[in-house]
Design a protein around this motif. Sequence first.
Motif, PDB file in Angstrom:
ATOM      1  N   MET A 110     -33.368   2.034 -15.672  1.00 26.27           N
ATOM      2  CA  MET A 110     -34.649   1.989 -15.466  1.00 26.27           C
ATOM      3  C   MET A 110     -35.647   1.531 -16.747  1.00 26.27           C
ATOM      4  SD  MET A 110     -36.300   2.486 -12.727  1.00 26.27           S
ATOM      5  CE  MET A 110     -37.466   3.009 -13.177  1.00 26.27           C
ATOM      6  N   ARG A 111     -35.456   1.830 -17.450  1.00 27.77           N
ATOM      7  CA  ARG A 111     -35.323   1.032 -18.973  1.00 27.77           C
ATOM      8  C   ARG A 111     -35.505  -0.149 -19.431  1.00 27.77           C
ATOM      9  NH1 ARG A 111     -34.605   7.145 -20.805  1.00 27.77           N
ATOM     10  NH2 ARG A 111     -32.081   5.861 -21.725  1.00 27.77           N
ATOM     11  N   GLU A 112     -34.405  -0.539 -19.287  1.00 29.75           N
ATOM     12  CA  GLU A 112     -34.125  -2.004 -19.713  1.00 29.75           C
ATOM     13  C   GLU A 112     -34.785  -2.473 -18.756  1.00 29.75           C
ATOM     14  OE1 GLU A 112     -32.540  -3.437 -22.027  1.00 29.75           O
ATOM     15  OE2 GLU A 112     -32.041  -5.231 -21.168  1.00 29.75           O
ATOM     16  N   ALA A 117     -39.639  -7.145 -18.474  1.00 36.49           N
ATOM     17  CA  ALA A 117     -40.660  -6.615 -17.745  1.00 36.49           C
ATOM     18  C   ALA A 117     -41.852  -6.574 -18.867  1.00 36.49           C
ATOM     19  CB  ALA A 117     -40.589  -6.595 -16.636  1.00 36.49           C
ATOM     20  N   GLN A 118     -41.240  -6.592 -19.756  1.00 40.85           N
ATOM     21  CA  GLN A 118     -42.431  -5.771 -20.930  1.00 40.85           C
ATOM     22  C   GLN A 118     -42.937  -4.993 -20.375  1.00 40.85           C
ATOM     23  OE1 GLN A 118     -44.485  -9.336 -22.511  1.00 40.85           O
ATOM     24  NE2 GLN A 118     -41.662 -10.131 -23.479  1.00 40.85           N
ATOM     25  N   ILE A 119     -43.108  -4.437 -19.980  1.00 47.91           N
ATOM     26  CA  ILE A 119     -44.176  -2.844 -19.198  1.00 47.91           C
ATOM     27  C   ILE A 119     -44.317  -2.012 -20.761  1.00 47.91           C
ATOM     28  CG2 ILE A 119     -44.177  -0.889 -17.812  1.00 47.91           C
ATOM     29  CD1 ILE A 119     -42.951  -2.479 -15.444  1.00 47.91           C
ATOM     30  N   ILE A 151     -40.743  -7.849 -11.974  1.00 53.52           N
ATOM     31  CA  ILE A 151     -40.656  -8.655 -12.692  1.00 53.52           C
ATOM     32  C   ILE A 151     -39.609  -7.429 -12.765  1.00 53.52           C
ATOM     33  CG2 ILE A 151     -39.876  -9.273 -14.972  1.00 53.52           C
ATOM     34  CD1 ILE A 151     -42.582 -10.950 -14.663  1.00 53.52           C
ATOM     35  N   ALA A 152     -39.690  -6.663 -13.380  1.00 51.27           N
ATOM     36  CA  ALA A 152     -38.864  -5.600 -13.559  1.00 51.27           C
ATOM     37  C   ALA A 152     -37.901  -4.803 -12.243  1.00 51.27           C
ATOM     38  CB  ALA A 152     -39.828  -4.045 -13.644  1.00 51.27           C
ATOM     39  N   GLN A 180     -45.998 -14.985 -18.523  1.00 50.40           N
ATOM     40  CA  GLN A 180     -44.400 -16.203 -18.931  1.00 50.40           C
ATOM     41  C   GLN A 180     -43.702 -15.892 -19.473  1.00 50.40           C
ATOM     42  OE1 GLN A 180     -45.547 -19.255 -17.156  1.00 50.40           O
ATOM     43  NE2 GLN A 180     -43.144 -19.154 -18.154  1.00 50.40           N
ATOM     44  N   ALA A 181     -43.401 -14.629 -20.383  1.00 52.49           N
ATOM     45  CA  ALA A 181     -42.773 -14.750 -21.758  1.00 52.49           C
ATOM     46  C   ALA A 181     -41.480 -13.324 -20.751  1.00 52.49           C
ATOM     47  CB  ALA A 181     -43.007 -14.140 -22.652  1.00 52.49           C
ATOM     48  N   ALA A 182     -42.046 -12.694 -19.782  1.00 49.67           N
ATOM     49  CA  ALA A 182     -41.211 -11.501 -19.665  1.00 49.67           C
ATOM     50  C   ALA A 182     -40.765 -12.732 -17.970  1.00 49.67           C
ATOM     51  CB  ALA A 182     -42.087 -10.659 -18.177  1.00 49.67           C
TER      52      ALA A 182
END
Length: 229
Positions: A110-112, A117-119, A151-152, A180-182
Amino acid sequence: AGAIRFDNVTFSYDGVRPILRGVDFEVPPGHMVALVGPSGAGKSTISRLLYRFYDVKTGRITIDGQDVRDVTQESLRAAIGIVPQDTVLFNDTIEYNIRYGRVDATDAEMREAARMAQIDGFIKQLPLGYKSMVGERGLKLSGGEKQRVAIARTILKGPPILILDEATSALDSFTEKEIQAALDSVAKGRTTLVIAHRLSTVIGADTILVLDKGRIVERGTHASLLEAR
Ligand code: ADP
Ligand code: ADP
Protein backbone atom coordinates in the motif's frame (compact mmCIF):
# COMPACT_ATOMS: atom_id res chain seq x y z
CA ALA A 1 4.02 -10.26 -21.73
CA GLY A 2 1.36 -7.81 -22.82
CA ALA A 3 1.93 -7.37 -26.57
CA ILE A 4 -1.04 -5.61 -28.15
CA ARG A 5 -1.93 -5.85 -31.83
CA PHE A 6 -4.73 -4.25 -33.84
CA ASP A 7 -5.08 -5.84 -37.30
CA ASN A 8 -7.17 -3.92 -39.81
CA VAL A 9 -9.79 -2.96 -37.21
CA THR A 10 -12.91 -1.31 -38.58
CA PHE A 11 -15.66 -0.40 -36.17
CA SER A 12 -19.04 1.27 -35.99
CA TYR A 13 -21.21 1.74 -32.88
CA ASP A 14 -24.47 1.74 -34.82
CA GLY A 15 -23.51 -0.43 -37.78
CA VAL A 16 -23.90 2.59 -40.06
CA ARG A 17 -21.43 5.35 -39.23
CA PRO A 18 -17.81 4.15 -39.42
CA ILE A 19 -15.81 5.21 -36.35
CA LEU A 20 -12.53 3.32 -36.95
CA ARG A 21 -11.33 2.45 -40.43
CA GLY A 22 -8.58 -0.10 -41.03
CA VAL A 23 -6.68 0.62 -37.83
CA ASP A 24 -3.38 -1.29 -37.72
CA PHE A 25 -0.74 -0.99 -35.03
CA GLU A 26 1.14 -2.91 -32.42
CA VAL A 27 2.53 -2.18 -29.00
CA PRO A 28 5.47 -4.47 -28.20
CA PRO A 29 5.71 -5.64 -24.56
CA GLY A 30 6.85 -2.81 -22.30
CA HIS A 31 6.48 -0.14 -24.97
CA MET A 32 4.35 2.98 -24.89
CA VAL A 33 2.15 4.00 -27.78
CA ALA A 34 0.30 7.31 -27.68
CA LEU A 35 -2.90 8.08 -29.54
CA VAL A 36 -3.32 11.72 -30.45
CA GLY A 37 -5.77 13.56 -32.69
CA PRO A 38 -8.81 15.80 -32.54
CA SER A 39 -11.77 15.11 -30.31
CA GLY A 40 -14.00 12.51 -31.92
CA ALA A 41 -11.15 10.90 -33.92
CA GLY A 42 -11.68 7.50 -32.28
CA LYS A 43 -8.98 7.41 -29.59
CA SER A 44 -11.23 6.30 -26.73
CA THR A 45 -12.98 3.83 -28.98
CA ILE A 46 -9.64 2.05 -29.48
CA SER A 47 -9.21 1.67 -25.71
CA ARG A 48 -12.82 0.51 -25.29
CA LEU A 49 -12.33 -2.18 -27.92
CA LEU A 50 -9.15 -3.43 -26.24
CA TYR A 51 -11.02 -3.75 -22.93
CA ARG A 52 -13.96 -5.32 -24.79
CA PHE A 53 -16.62 -2.83 -23.82
CA TYR A 54 -17.50 -3.49 -27.45
CA ASP A 55 -16.49 -6.26 -29.82
CA VAL A 56 -14.98 -5.78 -33.23
CA LYS A 57 -16.64 -7.54 -36.12
CA THR A 58 -14.12 -6.58 -38.78
CA GLY A 59 -10.44 -7.09 -38.07
CA ARG A 60 -8.74 -8.53 -35.03
CA ILE A 61 -7.34 -7.40 -31.69
CA THR A 62 -4.86 -9.64 -29.93
CA ILE A 63 -2.97 -9.66 -26.64
CA ASP A 64 0.13 -11.87 -26.74
CA GLY A 65 -1.24 -13.40 -29.93
CA GLN A 66 -4.60 -14.32 -28.44
CA ASP A 67 -7.79 -12.83 -29.86
CA VAL A 68 -9.39 -10.71 -27.10
CA ARG A 69 -12.74 -12.31 -27.97
CA ASP A 70 -11.29 -15.60 -26.70
CA VAL A 71 -10.01 -14.14 -23.41
CA THR A 72 -12.32 -14.33 -20.38
CA GLN A 73 -13.48 -11.04 -18.86
CA GLU A 74 -11.63 -11.98 -15.65
CA SER A 75 -8.27 -12.42 -17.37
CA LEU A 76 -8.81 -9.28 -19.40
CA ARG A 77 -9.52 -7.28 -16.24
CA ALA A 78 -6.46 -8.74 -14.56
CA ALA A 79 -4.25 -7.99 -17.57
CA ILE A 80 -5.35 -4.40 -18.18
CA GLY A 81 -5.29 -1.49 -15.78
CA ILE A 82 -7.15 1.66 -16.72
CA VAL A 83 -6.50 5.11 -15.32
CA PRO A 84 -9.55 6.93 -16.61
CA GLN A 85 -10.13 10.56 -17.32
CA ASP A 86 -12.77 11.00 -14.66
CA THR A 87 -12.19 8.67 -11.79
CA VAL A 88 -15.33 7.79 -9.91
CA LEU A 89 -14.46 6.76 -6.38
CA PHE A 90 -16.54 4.74 -3.97
CA ASN A 91 -18.00 6.68 -1.07
CA ASP A 92 -15.58 5.02 1.30
CA THR A 93 -12.08 5.66 2.62
CA ILE A 94 -9.19 6.39 0.31
CA GLU A 95 -7.54 3.24 1.61
CA TYR A 96 -10.59 1.23 0.53
CA ASN A 97 -10.53 2.94 -2.85
CA ILE A 98 -6.85 2.11 -3.37
CA ARG A 99 -7.14 -1.42 -2.05
CA TYR A 100 -10.21 -2.19 -4.16
CA GLY A 101 -9.87 -5.71 -5.56
CA ARG A 102 -6.63 -6.34 -3.65
CA VAL A 103 -7.90 -6.95 -0.11
CA ASP A 104 -4.78 -9.07 0.45
CA ALA A 105 -2.37 -6.16 -0.17
CA THR A 106 0.19 -5.69 2.61
CA ASP A 107 0.87 -2.34 4.27
CA ALA A 108 4.24 -2.23 2.50
CA GLU A 109 2.53 -2.71 -0.88
CA MET A 110 0.00 0.00 0.00
CA ARG A 111 2.77 2.42 0.96
CA GLU A 112 4.73 1.69 -2.22
CA ALA A 113 1.63 2.25 -4.39
CA ALA A 114 0.90 5.52 -2.56
CA ARG A 115 4.52 6.60 -2.99
CA MET A 116 4.57 5.83 -6.74
CA ALA A 117 1.26 7.64 -7.20
CA GLN A 118 2.83 10.56 -5.32
CA ILE A 119 0.10 10.54 -2.73
CA ASP A 120 2.87 10.90 -0.14
CA GLY A 121 3.95 14.13 -1.81
CA PHE A 122 0.60 15.78 -1.73
CA ILE A 123 -0.18 14.61 1.78
CA LYS A 124 2.78 16.68 2.94
CA GLN A 125 0.97 19.78 1.70
CA LEU A 126 -2.04 18.97 3.81
CA PRO A 127 -2.29 19.32 7.57
CA LEU A 128 -3.04 15.61 7.66
CA GLY A 129 -0.84 12.59 8.13
CA TYR A 130 -0.98 9.58 5.84
CA LYS A 131 -3.25 7.83 8.35
CA SER A 132 -5.97 10.44 8.33
CA MET A 133 -5.54 10.85 4.59
CA VAL A 134 -6.33 7.20 3.92
CA GLY A 135 -9.36 7.57 6.18
CA GLU A 136 -10.82 10.52 4.28
CA ARG A 137 -13.83 10.07 2.06
CA GLY A 138 -13.05 9.67 -1.64
CA LEU A 139 -15.89 11.94 -2.69
CA LYS A 140 -14.28 15.00 -1.12
CA LEU A 141 -11.13 14.82 -3.20
CA SER A 142 -10.19 17.18 -6.02
CA GLY A 143 -9.78 15.93 -9.58
CA GLY A 144 -6.01 15.61 -9.26
CA GLU A 145 -6.28 13.77 -5.96
CA LYS A 146 -8.77 11.32 -7.44
CA GLN A 147 -6.35 10.72 -10.33
CA ARG A 148 -3.65 9.79 -7.82
CA VAL A 149 -5.94 7.38 -6.04
CA ALA A 150 -6.74 5.77 -9.40
CA ILE A 151 -3.02 5.53 -10.18
CA ALA A 152 -2.26 3.96 -6.79
CA ARG A 153 -5.08 1.44 -7.28
CA THR A 154 -3.67 0.49 -10.68
CA ILE A 155 -0.14 0.09 -9.29
CA LEU A 156 -1.44 -2.17 -6.54
CA LYS A 157 -3.30 -4.30 -9.09
CA GLY A 158 -0.07 -4.65 -11.08
CA PRO A 159 -1.39 -5.30 -14.60
CA PRO A 160 1.06 -5.87 -17.50
CA ILE A 161 -1.00 -3.54 -19.70
CA LEU A 162 -2.00 0.03 -18.93
CA ILE A 163 -4.49 2.32 -20.58
CA LEU A 164 -4.01 5.92 -19.60
CA ASP A 165 -6.64 8.42 -20.55
CA GLU A 166 -4.73 11.58 -19.89
CA ALA A 167 -7.19 14.06 -18.58
CA THR A 168 -4.65 16.46 -17.32
CA SER A 169 -6.12 19.37 -19.29
CA ALA A 170 -8.70 20.04 -16.57
CA LEU A 171 -5.99 20.28 -13.90
CA ASP A 172 -3.89 23.28 -12.99
CA SER A 173 -0.38 23.14 -14.41
CA PHE A 174 1.34 22.27 -11.12
CA THR A 175 -1.01 19.34 -10.50
CA GLU A 176 -0.70 18.35 -14.15
CA LYS A 177 3.10 18.07 -13.86
CA GLU A 178 2.81 15.97 -10.72
CA ILE A 179 0.20 13.64 -12.21
CA GLN A 180 2.29 13.35 -15.37
CA ALA A 181 5.32 12.27 -13.31
CA ALA A 182 3.18 9.71 -11.47
CA LEU A 183 1.78 8.35 -14.75
CA ASP A 184 5.28 8.08 -16.21
CA SER A 185 6.47 6.06 -13.25
CA VAL A 186 3.51 3.66 -13.47
CA ALA A 187 4.01 3.18 -17.21
CA LYS A 188 7.65 2.19 -16.82
CA GLY A 189 8.06 -1.48 -17.76
CA ARG A 190 4.41 -1.95 -18.77
CA THR A 191 2.81 -2.09 -22.19
CA THR A 192 1.06 1.25 -22.29
CA LEU A 193 -1.55 2.82 -24.50
CA VAL A 194 -1.95 6.53 -23.79
CA ILE A 195 -4.78 8.68 -25.02
CA ALA A 196 -2.97 11.97 -25.16
CA HIS A 197 -4.44 15.41 -25.38
CA ARG A 198 -1.17 17.19 -25.95
CA LEU A 199 1.89 16.11 -27.91
CA SER A 200 4.12 17.63 -25.24
CA THR A 201 2.96 15.08 -22.65
CA VAL A 202 4.05 12.07 -24.72
CA ILE A 203 7.64 12.94 -25.59
CA GLY A 204 8.63 9.63 -24.00
CA ALA A 205 6.27 7.46 -26.08
CA ASP A 206 8.01 4.92 -28.34
CA THR A 207 5.46 5.58 -31.07
CA ILE A 208 2.82 8.25 -31.55
CA LEU A 209 -0.19 7.47 -33.73
CA VAL A 210 -2.09 10.44 -35.11
CA LEU A 211 -5.76 9.66 -35.66
CA ASP A 212 -8.22 11.59 -37.75
CA LYS A 213 -11.78 10.49 -38.51
CA GLY A 214 -11.03 6.93 -37.47
CA ARG A 215 -7.87 6.48 -39.50
CA ILE A 216 -4.22 6.52 -38.52
CA VAL A 217 -2.95 9.38 -40.65
CA GLU A 218 0.59 9.65 -39.27
CA ARG A 219 2.87 7.58 -37.09
CA GLY A 220 6.31 8.22 -35.67
CA THR A 221 8.27 9.41 -32.71
CA HIS A 222 7.76 12.83 -31.16
CA ALA A 223 10.90 14.06 -32.98
CA SER A 224 10.01 12.60 -36.38
CA LEU A 225 6.47 13.99 -36.25
CA LEU A 226 7.74 17.46 -35.44
CA GLU A 227 10.27 17.24 -38.27
CA ALA A 228 7.54 16.28 -40.75
CA ARG A 229 5.68 19.51 -40.06
P1 ADP B 1 -11.90 10.53 -29.17
O1 ADP B 1 -11.54 9.69 -28.01
O2 ADP B 1 -10.83 10.61 -30.22
O3 ADP B 1 -12.38 11.90 -28.78
P2 ADP B 1 -14.14 8.70 -29.41
O4 ADP B 1 -13.53 7.38 -29.67
O5 ADP B 1 -14.64 9.00 -28.07
O6 ADP B 1 -13.15 9.85 -29.92
O7 ADP B 1 -15.36 8.91 -30.41
C1 ADP B 1 -15.25 8.70 -31.81
C2 ADP B 1 -16.62 8.91 -32.43
O8 ADP B 1 -17.51 7.90 -31.97
C3 ADP B 1 -17.27 10.24 -32.09
O9 ADP B 1 -17.90 10.74 -33.25
C4 ADP B 1 -18.27 9.89 -31.04
O10 ADP B 1 -19.37 10.77 -31.09
C5 ADP B 1 -18.68 8.48 -31.43
N1 ADP B 1 -19.07 7.67 -30.24
C6 ADP B 1 -18.36 7.51 -29.12
N2 ADP B 1 -18.98 6.68 -28.26
C7 ADP B 1 -20.13 6.32 -28.87
C8 ADP B 1 -21.23 5.47 -28.51
N3 ADP B 1 -21.23 4.81 -27.34
N4 ADP B 1 -22.24 5.34 -29.39
C9 ADP B 1 -22.23 5.98 -30.56
N5 ADP B 1 -21.23 6.80 -30.97
C10 ADP B 1 -20.20 6.97 -30.14
P1 ADP C 1 -22.13 9.01 4.93
O1 ADP C 1 -23.62 8.85 4.78
O2 ADP C 1 -21.38 7.70 4.95
O3 ADP C 1 -21.72 9.95 6.01
P2 ADP C 1 -22.13 10.96 2.83
O4 ADP C 1 -22.57 10.59 1.47
O5 ADP C 1 -23.13 11.69 3.67
O6 ADP C 1 -21.59 9.67 3.56
O7 ADP C 1 -20.85 11.87 2.67
C1 ADP C 1 -19.78 11.88 3.59
C2 ADP C 1 -19.11 13.24 3.56
O8 ADP C 1 -18.76 13.55 2.23
C3 ADP C 1 -20.05 14.34 4.02
O9 ADP C 1 -19.31 15.27 4.79
C4 ADP C 1 -20.53 14.96 2.73
O10 ADP C 1 -20.81 16.33 2.91
C5 ADP C 1 -19.32 14.77 1.84
N1 ADP C 1 -19.70 14.67 0.43
C6 ADP C 1 -20.61 13.83 -0.07
N2 ADP C 1 -20.70 13.96 -1.38
C7 ADP C 1 -19.80 14.92 -1.72
C8 ADP C 1 -19.41 15.50 -2.97
N3 ADP C 1 -19.93 15.14 -4.13
N4 ADP C 1 -18.45 16.44 -2.93
C9 ADP C 1 -17.91 16.82 -1.78
N5 ADP C 1 -18.22 16.28 -0.58
C10 ADP C 1 -19.17 15.38 -0.55
